[in-house]
Structures are given as structure tokens and as C-alpha cells.
Design an enzyme around this catalytic site. Structure first.
Site, PDB file in Angstrom:
ATOM      1  N   GLU A  94      71.535  -1.072  44.591  1.00  0.00           N
ATOM      2  CA  GLU A  94      70.508  -1.879  45.264  1.00  0.00           C
ATOM      3  C   GLU A  94      69.365  -2.183  44.296  1.00  0.00           C
ATOM      4  OE1 GLU A  94      71.851   1.020  46.649  1.00  0.00           O
ATOM      5  OE2 GLU A  94      73.276  -0.313  47.649  1.00  0.00           O
ATOM      6  N   GLU A 102      70.943   2.736  28.145  1.00  0.00           N
ATOM      7  CA  GLU A 102      72.076   3.201  28.928  1.00  0.00           C
ATOM      8  C   GLU A 102      73.164   2.151  29.048  1.00  0.00           C
ATOM      9  OE1 GLU A 102      71.472   5.178  32.971  1.00  0.00           O
ATOM     10  OE2 GLU A 102      69.513   4.973  32.068  1.00  0.00           O
ATOM     11  N   SER A 108      70.755  15.909  34.490  1.00  0.00           N
ATOM     12  CA  SER A 108      72.124  16.188  34.036  1.00  0.00           C
ATOM     13  C   SER A 108      72.095  17.126  32.838  1.00  0.00           C
ATOM     14  CB  SER A 108      72.828  14.895  33.637  1.00  0.00           C
ATOM     15  OG  SER A 108      72.956  14.047  34.752  1.00  0.00           O
ATOM     16  N   SER A 117      63.650  11.762  37.032  1.00  0.00           N
ATOM     17  CA  SER A 117      63.606  11.755  38.497  1.00  0.00           C
ATOM     18  C   SER A 117      62.951  13.014  39.050  1.00  0.00           C
ATOM     19  CB  SER A 117      65.027  11.667  39.066  1.00  0.00           C
ATOM     20  OG  SER A 117      65.693  10.565  38.521  1.00  0.00           O
ATOM     21  N   GLN A 154      67.559  14.567  30.345  1.00  0.00           N
ATOM     22  CA  GLN A 154      66.550  13.586  30.730  1.00  0.00           C
ATOM     23  C   GLN A 154      65.817  14.034  31.989  1.00  0.00           C
ATOM     24  OE1 GLN A 154      67.616   9.840  32.794  1.00  0.00           O
ATOM     25  NE2 GLN A 154      66.771   8.811  31.003  1.00  0.00           N
ATOM     26  N   GLY A 155      64.533  14.302  31.872  1.00  0.00           N
ATOM     27  CA  GLY A 155      63.736  14.729  33.029  1.00  0.00           C
ATOM     28  C   GLY A 155      62.845  13.603  33.521  1.00  0.00           C
TER      29      GLY A 155
HETATM   30  C1  LIG Z   1      75.289  12.032  38.698  1.00  0.00           C
HETATM   31  C2  LIG Z   1      73.832  11.777  38.570  1.00  0.00           C
HETATM   32  C3  LIG Z   1      73.205  12.107  37.400  1.00  0.00           C
HETATM   33  C4  LIG Z   1      71.829  11.896  37.259  1.00  0.00           C
HETATM   34  N1  LIG Z   1      71.235  12.307  36.096  1.00  0.00           N
HETATM   35  C5  LIG Z   1      69.897  12.171  35.972  1.00  0.00           C
HETATM   36  C6  LIG Z   1      69.246  12.667  34.812  1.00  0.00           C
HETATM   37  O1  LIG Z   1      69.880  13.211  33.901  1.00  0.00           O
HETATM   38  N2  LIG Z   1      67.918  12.547  34.730  1.00  0.00           N
HETATM   39  C7  LIG Z   1      67.178  11.955  35.707  1.00  0.00           C
HETATM   40  O2  LIG Z   1      65.983  11.855  35.557  1.00  0.00           O
HETATM   41  N3  LIG Z   1      67.763  11.474  36.843  1.00  0.00           N
HETATM   42  C8  LIG Z   1      69.108  11.576  36.986  1.00  0.00           C
HETATM   43  N4  LIG Z   1      69.724  11.107  38.138  1.00  0.00           N
HETATM   44  C9  LIG Z   1      68.884  10.572  39.195  1.00  0.00           C
HETATM   45  C10 LIG Z   1      69.054   9.097  39.487  1.00  0.00           C
HETATM   46  O3  LIG Z   1      68.435   8.320  38.509  1.00  0.00           O
HETATM   47  C11 LIG Z   1      68.510   8.855  40.898  1.00  0.00           C
HETATM   48  O4  LIG Z   1      69.357   9.527  41.804  1.00  0.00           O
HETATM   49  C12 LIG Z   1      68.455   7.401  41.263  1.00  0.00           C
HETATM   50  O5  LIG Z   1      67.507   6.715  40.484  1.00  0.00           O
HETATM   51  C13 LIG Z   1      68.135   7.203  42.756  1.00  0.00           C
HETATM   52  O6  LIG Z   1      67.034   7.924  43.167  1.00  0.00           O
HETATM   53  P1  LIG Z   1      67.108   8.864  44.460  1.00  0.00           P
HETATM   54  O7  LIG Z   1      68.261   9.767  44.287  1.00  0.00           O
HETATM   55  O8  LIG Z   1      65.787   9.471  44.664  1.00  0.00           O
HETATM   56  O9  LIG Z   1      67.449   7.908  45.664  1.00  0.00           O
HETATM   57  P2  LIG Z   1      66.377   6.990  46.495  1.00  0.00           P
HETATM   58  O10 LIG Z   1      65.520   6.265  45.544  1.00  0.00           O
HETATM   59  O11 LIG Z   1      65.722   7.828  47.520  1.00  0.00           O
HETATM   60  O12 LIG Z   1      67.376   5.984  47.169  1.00  0.00           O
HETATM   61  C14 LIG Z   1      68.029   6.224  48.420  1.00  0.00           C
HETATM   62  C15 LIG Z   1      68.655   4.915  48.894  1.00  0.00           C
HETATM   63  O13 LIG Z   1      67.617   3.937  49.089  1.00  0.00           O
HETATM   64  C16 LIG Z   1      67.882   2.768  48.337  1.00  0.00           C
HETATM   65  N5  LIG Z   1      66.614   2.179  47.882  1.00  0.00           N
HETATM   66  C17 LIG Z   1      65.551   2.807  47.323  1.00  0.00           C
HETATM   67  N6  LIG Z   1      64.599   1.927  46.990  1.00  0.00           N
HETATM   68  C18 LIG Z   1      65.055   0.703  47.341  1.00  0.00           C
HETATM   69  C19 LIG Z   1      64.550  -0.619  47.234  1.00  0.00           C
HETATM   70  N7  LIG Z   1      63.362  -0.897  46.688  1.00  0.00           N
HETATM   71  N8  LIG Z   1      65.321  -1.627  47.682  1.00  0.00           N
HETATM   72  C20 LIG Z   1      66.547  -1.387  48.231  1.00  0.00           C
HETATM   73  N9  LIG Z   1      67.069  -0.170  48.358  1.00  0.00           N
HETATM   74  C21 LIG Z   1      66.337   0.874  47.915  1.00  0.00           C
HETATM   75  C22 LIG Z   1      68.720   3.252  47.175  1.00  0.00           C
HETATM   76  O14 LIG Z   1      69.465   2.207  46.617  1.00  0.00           O
HETATM   77  C23 LIG Z   1      69.579   4.299  47.846  1.00  0.00           C
HETATM   78  O15 LIG Z   1      70.663   3.685  48.473  1.00  0.00           O
HETATM   79  C24 LIG Z   1      71.084  11.307  38.304  1.00  0.00           C
HETATM   80  C25 LIG Z   1      71.734  10.949  39.483  1.00  0.00           C
HETATM   81  C26 LIG Z   1      73.095  11.177  39.623  1.00  0.00           C
HETATM   82  C27 LIG Z   1      73.772  10.779  40.901  1.00  0.00           C
END
Ligand SMILES: Cc1cc2nc3c(=O)[nH]c(=O)nc-3n(C[C@H](O)[C@H](O)[C@H](O)COP(=O)(O)OP(=O)(O)OC[C@H]3O[C@@H](n4cnc5c(N)ncnc54)[C@H](O)[C@@H]3O)c2cc1C
Lengths: 322, 392
Positions: free
Chosen positions: B372, B243, B160, B128, B125-126
Site C-alpha cells: 500500500e 534496497e 532483522s 521501525s 537495521q533499527g
Molecule cells: C520480514 C520483515 C523484516 C523486517 N526487517 C526490518 C528491519 O530489519 N529493520 C526495520 O527497521 N524494520 C524491519 N521491518 C519492518 C517493516 O519495515 C515494517 O513492518 C513496515 O514498514 C510496515 O510497518 P508496520 O509493521 O508498523 O505496519 P503498519 O504501518 O502499521 O501497517 C499496517 C497496515 O496498514 C497499511 N497502511 C499504513 N499506512 C498506510 C497508508 N498511509 N495508506 C494505506 N495503507 C496504510 C499498511 O500497508 C498495512 O497493511 C521488517 C518487516 C518484516 C515483515
């Protein structure tokens, strides 16, 4: 076995009719008036409560009931919790299941003979809750038993945390009852009542968060409030799902004692935490006796104590309870 | 609320159980890399040959076309039999496949659904990007139409199994001038296309399961757009909803087994001060009992979620409740393990690598939507509180 937790059409109808009746005749605001407290408003509506079929809901038709199940009883108990109905109504739902003979059972189902909860305090006596008009006690003492109130000695009124129920101290030695299927059924109804409190306080908090404005916007737009509300919803959903799962599967091969203890533990946690959060979300108003928020908190403590308390549920969950 | 049962379902359950007993792989699943992927594909192939792939997928595309009830029974028996996680097949089975079934064209379904079920090809899944995580609609990876192709430039992260997958469900910006949610398209991307560069990323547990993907003039046929060009947001939201379906039953049973294992350990192990057993401590009883109740509630919430799922085509926002509960509970269960087991619980390896499970458990409250963001969604979309800047 697949467990479908979606209410059936019949279940929805039962729940809706009970809720509509309670909203009309026993709204929570009634408790602001001392004259309606202590089960007085319920006594005034007794004939209608009986006519709704509440007291024989889960009893076999052969034994004079409506032949429905524990799930339907739990739905009703939750509705009673939503409206902080006197615990005696729950006691009256449980009593027919415990009646030793047909005559007493029929009188309880018909609402002619009335029951109230009593619980044991250590070795020496216990509390009778909203006992006015009752001749029988649904005694919560380890297990559950139906006994004549006379056997408990003479009641002495006491003030307790929840001033909207009338509590009397009884000094006779309360007999212990064995824990069994009947006591787990009773426990589930108490848990369902507590989930009603968790739900009502969630809804009250959400309604306030949408209307109350500070800094030029509804307080529900602030994440600190929104997330508190989301946690309230999650706790209520978990407690409710566990209660109804336990009720639907009761007697179907799961460990009912563990399932009921889990329901009671989660329901107690959800009711107390949500009642507290509701007060917080109402700010200064929440701290007053003029806002209904405190009524839920006080009733939650009373019901949690009737259900036996979290320490007991925890020991049962691990099989370390005596 | 009722128990659903029938002789047919019982017979079906017996059939599942018997097949699983004979066919669940005995050999250990490799922890990562191509060996793990090959294991996952082989296991999928075996299920297909046994007639167990895509229990509720349409018959025309290689599924069995049965109802959600049979699907549920299969998932339950699968988990109970201790069958391997779908792992690198997860996106194909739980996101891409169901999305194509709902939103794909006939040709797209015919091309992809059978190869997924047969275990010939897997997906990643692409979605993020470095600048678009919780705020997914901020995604910038650009796709420009050139004849009958899209030309893609940009980068995706946290993909992933991206380094191990054949196909990708890729979200790209096809029109930067439209409002954020309107200019996005959902595209089927062949991971073997020239211009794709992949950098695996190691997680804190030590496992390398995800990666960053770079796109440099990657040409993708326009025919690979699922739904409308610029209509990808709606398609993507459908995918995210999936999911939270029956796929979590396996995790739930695993978590329940972990709690049982901990309770057994607390009964066996001597207390830290050498007097009695760990379980003699009332605080330990309180912790473990609460976890047991919460794990039971997870099962009940899953049942409630599945019950709702039987009645709605596309999962609603309530799914965030069970996901939030699961994400937070997994961390607490594994933290309790390290706490209870004392110094021996910190050792890596062994027959149960507690630190590995503990560290991995952090992902459930981040991936697929953080706790969150889920609270935002519950607050706004379940409870109706005023909207803030986000909620998927
Ligand atoms: C093990 C793993 C597998 C994954 N696999 C995939 C995958 O296959 N494909 C894919 O596309 N993505 C994947 N992801 C990505 C995942 O969907 C993102 O990590 C997730 O959506 C959070 O985005 P971010 O990492 O940019 O964190 P950010 O969005 O930068 O968040 C950082 C912090 O800020 C908080 N925050 C952000 N916005 C708000 C808000 N509006 N209100 C309150 N708090 C907020 C968050 O809760 C977090 O605590 C994976 C992530 C993990 C950990």
C-alpha cells in the site's frame, strides 16, 4: 549479455519525432469524426508517414531499409498505439519483412503498395482490417504471411466492436502460416502497440484524477483512485519492460517464442485492464461516447484478438500450443 | 536500448563463473541462529579472499572499484550458481555499506567498509518502532547529547538479525521540537554496548529472524552520527532506495526457478481425479503460463531498473514498481504451489518445504515498505498525484 533498456540518443530522437508527428497530425480526437476513421486520416498523411521512414525501419540497408532493429520498430509501434493509429500502419511496417521479392519490398517501403491486417476465423474466412487502398494482406493465421488480397475473395463490410476501424468479412479459406521468427517479430509489434494503449490510458486517468474534484479535493488524493492508478502504472511498466527486453534480445539466444508470448500476454492484460480502469476513473463521463476512454478499450480488444488472444499465449508459454 | 557486451565483460563473466563453480559452499546453510550467521560471515570471508567482495566498492576500502556493469555480471552469475543469500550480511552489503559510501565520513568508511567486506562484522537495521512502521517519521526513540556522546532510550522492532549482528544503523530522534522529518539522526550503534536488551521474535513460518531491541541509557559516541545531527532522514531515504537495486536479482532468479519447478511438477503429477496429469487442466495451464510471463516481466523490470540505476546516483521512486510487482508475485507463485500440489504440498520439511516458502513469501509485501505504501509512492512520486498522509 547485459540488457540495457534505457533508450539511446538515436532511439529517443526517432520516438520523439514520430510522437510529435502523430500528436500533430493524428491526435486521438480525430476518431470522433467518422470521416477520419477507418484509416482515412492515415491515408491523408501517408506521404509523411512514409517520409518518416516507418516502413523500412528495421529492414537491412542492403534490402532497402534503414538498418535499425526490432527495438526501434517496437518504439514506433508503441507510439502508434498511444495515438490509436490505424492497425494498417503496423501491417505496413511488417509487410516489407515478408515480401518475397525486391520489387514488392521496395514498393512497400516506399508506401506505394499498401498492406493491411487480415486474421483467420476458424476454418472459414476471416477479417480484413482497414483494408481501403491495400492490395496485400499481412495474414495473421498461426504464423504470419504476406498474400494478395484478391486471393481472399470479396469483402463484406461488418460492424464490429471498434467502430473506428473498417472491418470486412472475407469468406475464402485462409491459408495457415507457420509460426516462426517473422511471426514472433510481428507479435512483438502488436504487443508494443498494446503497451501504448496501456500507457495512454494510464496518462489519461492520471490527468483526470488531478483535475476532477469531489468532496473538495482532487479525486487522485483518494487512495482508492491513487492505488488504481499505481496498479495501472505497474502493469504498463511490466508489459513495456517485457516487450522491449524481448525486442532487444531477439535472435540472441533466449527463447524468442516464449519471450514474445509473455510480452503479448502482459500487454493484452495491461491494455484491457488499464482501458477499463480509465473508464472507471472517469465516472459517468467515462461511460459516454463523448469521452475518448471507450476508444482505447475497443481498440485494445481488437488488437488483443489480432495478436492471437491470451489462451494462445498461455499455451505457448507452457509449450502446449500446437 | 541495446545489448552491452565486450570481450572484457565476457572474460570477467568467465572468471566469475569459474570462481563460483569452485567456491560456492556445498554444505547446507543452517536455517537460523548463530550457526547461520557464522556461515554467512565465513562465505563473505571466502569471497573477500577470492577477490570478489565489493566488486563496485571503492578500492581504498577493500573493494575492487569496478563499474556497475561488472557488479551486475557478478550478481547474475552469483544467482545462477545458486550461491547462498547474503542473509545476515544483507544490511551490511546492501544498506549500511552503500550508505556509508555516499554519506559517511572518511573515518567511518575506513573503520567499517573493510570489516564488512572481510566478513568480520555484520549489521542490522533499527528503523521501525512499535508506533512507527509505515509512518517511519513518527519514530520516538530518543537520543540526548551528553558531552561527546548520545544517550539513547527507546525501542526498535522487526530488526532483522538484530540478535545476530555486531552493528546497527539506528534512527533516533535528536530534536523532538523540530518538524518530524528534521529532528532525526542516523547513528552507527555497536550492538554490544551496555543497556541494549534483545528479544527475538518468531515469525509465522517458524523461523526466528527478527527481534525487538530495547535501549536503556545506551551511550553512543557522537562521532558515530552519519551525516549531520538532525539530518538523518535524508541519509535514511538513501538507504531505503538501495534496497531496490541489483540485490533483487537473486530473488528474481529464485522465483523463476520456483515457477519452472511447479511447471515440471504439474507435468509429472497425476490429476486429483486420477485421470491424466495436473497440466491437462486448462485452468492450470492458464495460471502457470501467466506466472511464467510475470516472472519474465520481473526479470525485464529488474533490467529496466538496473538500466536506470547505471545513470542515477541515488535510486528514484520508480524502484517501487519492481518491488510492488515482486512482492505481489511472490505470494501468488507460492499460493499456486500449494493449490497445485494438493495435500502433499502442505507437508513441512522434505527436500522443498513448500509451506515454509509460502509463509515466508508474505514478507515481501510488508518488510521495507508495504504494497500500500509503495502504491502511494508510485501514485504520488512517479505519477504526480496529490499527496496524502504518506509515501516514503
Ligand atoms: C520480514 C520483515 C523484516 C523486517 N526487517 C526490518 C528491519 O530489519 N529493520 C526495520 O527497521 N524494520 C524491519 N521491518 C519492518 C517493516 O519495515 C515494517 O513492518 C513496515 O514498514 C510496515 O510497518 P508496520 O509493521 O508498523 O505496519 P503498519 O504501518 O502499521 O501497517 C499496517 C497496515 O496498514 C497499511 N497502511 C499504513 N499506512 C498506510 C497508508 N498511509 N495508506 C494505506 N495503507 C496504510 C499498511 O500497508 C498495512 O497493511 C521488517 C518487516 C518484516 C515483515
Amino acid at each position: 549479455m547485459i540488457v540495457d533498456l534505457h533508450p539511446t540518443e538515436d532511439q529517443r530522437m526517432i520516438e520523439e519525432s514520430v510522437r510529435a508527428f502523430l500528436a500533430d497530425r493524428l491526435p486521438v480526437e480525430r476518431l470522433r469524426e467518422p470521416a477520419h476513421q477507418g484509416g482515412a486520416a492515415e491515408a491523408a498523411a501517408w506521404a509523411e508517414l512514409t517520409a518518416l521512414g516507418l516502413f523500412g525501419l528495421g529492414l537491412d540497408e542492403a534490402r532497402g531499409g534503414l538498418g535499425l532493429g526490432l527495438a526501434e520498430e517496437a518504439l514506433v509501434a508503441r507510439a502508434l498505439g498511444l495515438h490509436l493509429v490505424s492497425p494498417s500502419v503496423v501491417a505496413q511496417m511488417i509487410a516489407p519483412h515478408l515480401a518475397p521479392d525486391d520489387a514488392l519490398r521496395a514498393a512497400l517501403v516506399a508506401g506505394e503498395t499498401r498492406a493491411a491486417f487480415a486474421n483467420r476465423i476458424g476454418e472459414a474466412g476471416g477479417h480484413l482490417i482497414d483494408g481501403a487502398g491495400a492490395s496485400h494482406a499481412v495474414l495473421l493465421a498461426g504464423g504470419v504471411a504476406l498474400i494478395g488480397i484478391d486471393a481472399l475473395g470479396s469483402p463484406e463490410p461488418v460492424d464490429a466492436i471498434d467502430e473506428t476501424v473498417r472491418i470486412a468479412r472475407m469468406l475464402a479459406a485462409f491459408p495457415a502460416a507457420p509460426r516462426d521468427a517473422a511471426s514472433d517479430r510481428a507479435l512483438l509489434l502488436l504487443a508494443a502497440y498494446l503497451t501504448g494503449i496501456a500507457q495512454a490510458t494510464r496518462d489519461m486517468a492520471v490527468a483526470y484524477a488531478i483535475t476532477r474534484e469531489q468532496f473538495g479535493q482532487p479525486i487522485g488524493a483518494f487512495q482508492a483512485i491513487k492505488h488504481m492508478a499505481a496498479d495501472m502504472a505497474t502493469r504498463a511498466a511490466a508489459a513495456e519492460a517485457q516487450c522491449f527486453h524481448a525486442a532487444v534480445t531477439f535472435g540472441r539466444g533466449l527463447d524468442d517464442g516464449i519471450e514474445a508470448a509473455a510480452a503479448a500476454l502482459l500487454a493484452e492484460t495491461a491494455a484491457l485492464a488499464n482501458a477499463g480502469a480509465n473508464i472507471q476513473i472517469h465516472g459517468g463521463m467515462g461511460f459516454t461516447a463523448e469521452c475518448d476512454a471507450h476508444l482505447y478499450l475497443k481498440r485494445a480488444h481488437l488488437l488483443a484478438s489480432l495478436a492471437g488472444g491470451r489462451r494462445l499465449h498461455q499455451r505457448r508459454l507452457l509449450g502446449t500450443a500446437s | 536500448m541495446k545489448i552491452i557486451e565486450s570481450p572484457e565483460l565476457d572474460a570477467f563473466r568467465d572468471e566469475c563463473r569459474a570462481w563460483l563453480a569452485d567456491n560456492v559452499p556445498r554444505e547446507k546453510r543452517p536455517p537460523e541462529g548463530p550457526a547461520m550467521r557464522d556461515f554467512d560471515l565465513a562465505w563473505q570471508k571466502r569471497q573477500y579472499e577470492g577477490g570478489w567482495a565489493g566488486v563496485s566498492w571503492p578500492k581504498d576500502y577493500g573493494g575492487r572499484g569496478l563499474s556497475v556493469l561488472e557488479q551486475l555480471v557478478w550478481h547474475e552469475e552469483y544467482a545462477r550458481a545458486g550461491a547462498p543469500p547474503s542473509g545476515s550480511m544483507f544490511v551490511a552489503l546492501s544498506h549500511a555499506g552503500p550508505t556509508l559510501i555516499v554519506s559517511g565520513s572518511k573515518a567511518q568508511k575506513a573503520r567499517h567498509l573493510p570489516t564488512i567486506l572481510r566478513g568480520e562484522e555484520n549489521w542490522c537495521q533499527g528503523f521501525s518502532e512499535p508506533g512507527a512502521g509505515s509512518d517511519l517519521a513518527a519514530l520516538k526513540t530518543r537520543a540526548v547529547i551528553d558531552g561527546d556522546h548520545l544517550v539513547v532510550n527507546g525501542t526498535k522492532i522487526w530488526t532483522s538479525y538484530g540478535h545476530l549482528a555486531t552493528w546497527q544503523e539506528l534512527l533516533v530522534r535528536t530534536d523532538p521540537d523540530l518538524p518530524r522529518h528534521k529532528g532525526i539522526s542516523w547513528v552507527i550503534c555497536d550492538m554490544r554496548t551496555p543497556g541494549i536488551d534483545i528479544r527475538p521474535i518468531k515469525a509465522m513460518s517458524g523461523l526466528t529472524h527478527f527481534c525487538q531491541v530495547f535501549y536503556d541509557d545506551v551511550r553512543i559516541p557522537l562521532a558515530n552520527v552519519v551525516g549531520e545531527v538532525n539530518g538523518g532522514w535524508r541519509v535514511a531515504m538513501t538507504t531505503l532506495g538501495f534496497e531496490r537495486g541489483t540485490g533483487t536479482i537473486a530473488h528474481q532468479i529464485e522465483l523463476s526457478n520456483t515457477v519452472d519447478r511447479l511447471i515440471a511438477a504439474a507435468r509429472d503429477l497425476p490429476a486429483a481425479d486420477g485421470r491424466g496429469r495436473v497440466i491437462d487442466d486448462g485452468a492450470v495451464v492458464a495460471d502457470l503460463a501467466t506466472l511464467r510471463a510475470e516472472v519474465l516481466a520481473l526479470r525485464s523490470l529488474t533490467a529496466a531498473s538496473v538500466s536506470r540505476g547505471m545513470r542515477e546516483e541515488v535510486p528514484g521512486a520508480e524502484g517501487n514498481i519492481v518491488a510492488l510487482w515482486f512482492g505481489e508475485l511472490s505470494r501468488r507463485v507460492h499460493a499456486a504451489a500449494l493449490d497445485l500440489l494438493g495435500p502433499r504440498g502442505l507437508e513441512r520439511g522434505g527436500d522443498h518445504d513448500w509451506p515454509l516458502h509460502y509463509l515466508e513469501a508474505y514478507k515481501w509485501a510488508i518488510g521495507g515498505g508495504t504494497s500500500e505504501i509503495r502504491r502511494n509512492a508510485i501514485g504520488e512520486r512517479v505519477l504526480g498525484l496529490p499527496k496524502g498522509p504518506s509515501a516514503r
